[in-house]
Design a protein around this motif. Structure first.
Motif, mmCIF file in Angstrom:
data_model
loop_
_atom_site.group_PDB
_atom_site.id
_atom_site.type_symbol
_atom_site.label_atom_id
_atom_site.label_comp_id
_atom_site.label_asym_id
_atom_site.label_seq_id
_atom_site.Cartn_x
_atom_site.Cartn_y
_atom_site.Cartn_z
ATOM 1 N N ALA A 1 67.521 16.182 146.553
ATOM 2 C CA ALA A 1 66.415 17.103 146.818
ATOM 3 C C ALA A 1 65.913 17.796 145.551
ATOM 4 C CB ALA A 1 66.839 18.163 147.836
ATOM 5 N N ARG A 2 66.754 17.847 144.529
ATOM 6 C CA ARG A 2 66.419 18.550 143.289
ATOM 7 C C ARG A 2 66.133 17.614 142.119
ATOM 8 N NH1 ARG A 2 69.781 21.305 146.468
ATOM 9 N NH2 ARG A 2 69.740 23.574 146.501
ATOM 10 N N LEU A 3 66.317 16.343 142.314
ATOM 11 C CA LEU A 3 66.237 15.355 141.243
ATOM 12 C C LEU A 3 64.811 15.143 140.770
ATOM 13 C CD1 LEU A 3 68.433 13.643 139.892
ATOM 14 C CD2 LEU A 3 67.907 11.830 141.508
ATOM 15 N N ARG A 4 64.646 15.093 139.445
ATOM 16 C CA ARG A 4 63.344 14.864 138.828
ATOM 17 C C ARG A 4 63.450 13.699 137.840
ATOM 18 N NH1 ARG A 4 62.487 21.052 136.849
ATOM 19 N NH2 ARG A 4 62.255 22.008 138.892
ATOM 20 N N ALA A 5 62.322 13.074 137.579
ATOM 21 C CA ALA A 5 62.285 12.036 136.543
ATOM 22 C C ALA A 5 62.746 12.662 135.232
ATOM 23 C CB ALA A 5 60.869 11.479 136.398
ATOM 24 N N GLY A 6 63.567 11.929 134.505
ATOM 25 C CA GLY A 6 64.113 12.407 133.243
ATOM 26 C C GLY A 6 65.479 13.037 133.370
ATOM 27 N N PRO B 1 61.744 10.530 142.619
ATOM 28 C CA PRO B 1 61.547 9.711 141.424
ATOM 29 C C PRO B 1 62.342 8.412 141.527
ATOM 30 C CG PRO B 1 63.195 11.370 140.950
ATOM 31 C CD PRO B 1 62.673 11.650 142.343
ATOM 32 N N ARG B 2 61.932 7.438 140.685
ATOM 33 C CA ARG B 2 62.719 6.211 140.577
ATOM 34 C C ARG B 2 64.132 6.601 140.152
ATOM 35 N NH1 ARG B 2 62.649 2.446 137.262
ATOM 36 N NH2 ARG B 2 61.941 3.583 135.453
ATOM 37 N N ILE B 3 65.111 5.867 140.647
ATOM 38 C CA ILE B 3 66.499 6.146 140.279
ATOM 39 C C ILE B 3 67.097 4.902 139.642
ATOM 40 C CG2 ILE B 3 68.818 6.653 141.142
ATOM 41 C CD1 ILE B 3 67.563 8.463 143.242
ATOM 42 N N VAL B 4 67.790 5.118 138.543
ATOM 43 C CA VAL B 4 68.553 4.066 137.875
ATOM 44 C C VAL B 4 70.015 4.459 138.011
ATOM 45 C CG1 VAL B 4 69.058 2.967 135.662
ATOM 46 C CG2 VAL B 4 66.702 3.546 136.260
ATOM 47 N N HIS B 5 70.803 3.561 138.597
ATOM 48 C CA HIS B 5 72.235 3.787 138.781
ATOM 49 C C HIS B 5 72.963 2.893 137.791
ATOM 50 C CE1 HIS B 5 75.912 3.422 141.686
ATOM 51 N NE2 HIS B 5 76.190 4.170 140.631
ATOM 52 N N ALA B 6 73.729 3.502 136.897
ATOM 53 C CA ALA B 6 74.418 2.743 135.858
ATOM 54 C C ALA B 6 75.910 3.048 135.880
ATOM 55 C CB ALA B 6 73.843 3.083 134.491
ATOM 56 N N ALA C 1 65.125 8.954 137.107
ATOM 57 C CA ALA C 1 66.341 9.755 137.011
ATOM 58 C C ALA C 1 67.504 8.773 136.868
ATOM 59 C CB ALA C 1 66.521 10.607 138.265
ATOM 60 N N LEU C 2 68.504 9.158 136.112
ATOM 61 C CA LEU C 2 69.651 8.296 135.850
ATOM 62 C C LEU C 2 70.902 8.859 136.490
ATOM 63 C CD1 LEU C 2 71.091 5.966 134.270
ATOM 64 C CD2 LEU C 2 71.271 7.561 132.338
ATOM 65 N N LEU C 3 71.567 8.038 137.297
ATOM 66 C CA LEU C 3 72.906 8.356 137.800
ATOM 67 C C LEU C 3 73.862 7.558 136.937
ATOM 68 C CD1 LEU C 3 72.332 8.025 141.663
ATOM 69 C CD2 LEU C 3 72.066 10.048 140.223
ATOM 70 N N ALA C 4 74.647 8.234 136.116
ATOM 71 C CA ALA C 4 75.480 7.572 135.109
ATOM 72 C C ALA C 4 76.959 7.751 135.408
ATOM 73 C CB ALA C 4 75.159 8.123 133.726
ATOM 74 N N GLU C 5 77.618 6.651 135.785
ATOM 75 C CA GLU C 5 79.069 6.672 135.933
ATOM 76 C C GLU C 5 79.698 6.343 134.582
ATOM 77 O OE1 GLU C 5 80.751 4.651 139.357
ATOM 78 O OE2 GLU C 5 78.758 4.501 140.242
ATOM 79 N N TRP C 6 80.811 6.992 134.270
ATOM 80 C CA TRP C 6 81.504 6.821 132.991
ATOM 81 C C TRP C 6 80.561 7.143 131.828
ATOM 82 C CZ3 TRP C 6 86.622 6.369 133.501
ATOM 83 C CH2 TRP C 6 87.118 5.834 134.691
ATOM 84 N N PRO C 7 79.898 8.310 131.850
ATOM 85 C CA PRO C 7 78.923 8.636 130.813
ATOM 86 C C PRO C 7 79.509 8.692 129.406
ATOM 87 C CG PRO C 7 79.470 10.577 132.103
ATOM 88 C CD PRO C 7 80.089 9.397 132.805
ATOM 89 N N ASP C 8 80.777 9.017 129.283
ATOM 90 C CA ASP C 8 81.399 9.086 127.958
ATOM 91 C C ASP C 8 81.383 7.741 127.248
ATOM 92 O OD1 ASP C 8 83.197 8.469 130.129
ATOM 93 O OD2 ASP C 8 84.860 8.522 128.689
ATOM 94 N N ARG C 9 81.434 6.657 127.992
ATOM 95 C CA ARG C 9 81.420 5.316 127.390
ATOM 96 C C ARG C 9 80.031 4.948 126.876
ATOM 97 N NH1 ARG C 9 86.131 1.600 129.413
ATOM 98 N NH2 ARG C 9 87.566 3.251 129.994
ATOM 99 N N ALA C 10 79.028 5.731 127.267
ATOM 100 C CA ALA C 10 77.659 5.518 126.790
ATOM 101 C C ALA C 10 77.295 6.548 125.721
ATOM 102 C CB ALA C 10 76.678 5.608 127.957
#
Length: 145
Positions: free
Chosen positions: A20-25, A71-76, A100-109
């Motif tokens: 509900a709060r997610l925005r592009a970027g 917004p479009r969502i990218v799940h990584a 918007a990006l959902l990033a699992e294991w963000p430290d590896r990126a």
């Protein structure tokens, strides 16, 4: 902020709150041990944003894009990355444009905490329950779920 997630219904509520709060970027950086619930929470966000159908784990594809959402969502899932430099090969910047990006294991990126639009969620297993430790960057002030 610490939020208890005693069951899947609580994870779904958190997913709805984020969607509900997610925005592009924005980046939702999901961290925690294997089996902590990162993919489960990402699925809850994607479903709450309006996706109908399967939400596969991007463990092998690394990136799944949901272009019909607003917004479009990218799940990584960056678990398999050996070096953040691999992101250029994958084309992450192009995927993220207008999404918007959902990033699992963000430290590896290389992490995303330096971005104002980063919502960091660390999932932890506790005594009989799971917890989400939620911290928002400057772009999340007044929007924290």
């Amino acid at each position: 902020m610490r939020r208890e997630l005693p069951d899947l219904a609580a994870v779904a509520v958190l997913g709805r709150d984020i969607a509900a709060r997610l925005r592009a970027g924005d980046v939702v950086a999901l961290s925690g041990d294997l089996g902590a619930g990162k993919t489960t929470l990402a699925r809850a966000v994607i479903e709450a944003a309006g996706h109908r159908g399967e939400v596969p784990s991007p463990s092998f594809t690394i990136i799944e894009a949901y272009d019909t959402l607003d917004p479009r969502i990218v799940h990584a899932d960056f678990y398999r990355l050996e070096d953040p430099a691999e992101l250029e090969e994958i084309g992450l910047d192009e995927y993220r444009e207008g999404a918007a990006l959902l990033a699992e294991w963000p430290d590896r990126a290389g992490g995303f905490d330096h971005e104002a639009g980063c919502l960091s969620i660390r999932l932890e297993k506790g005594e009989g329950a799971r917890f989400a430790i939620v911290e928002g960057g400057a772009g999340w002030q007044g929007r924290l779920p």
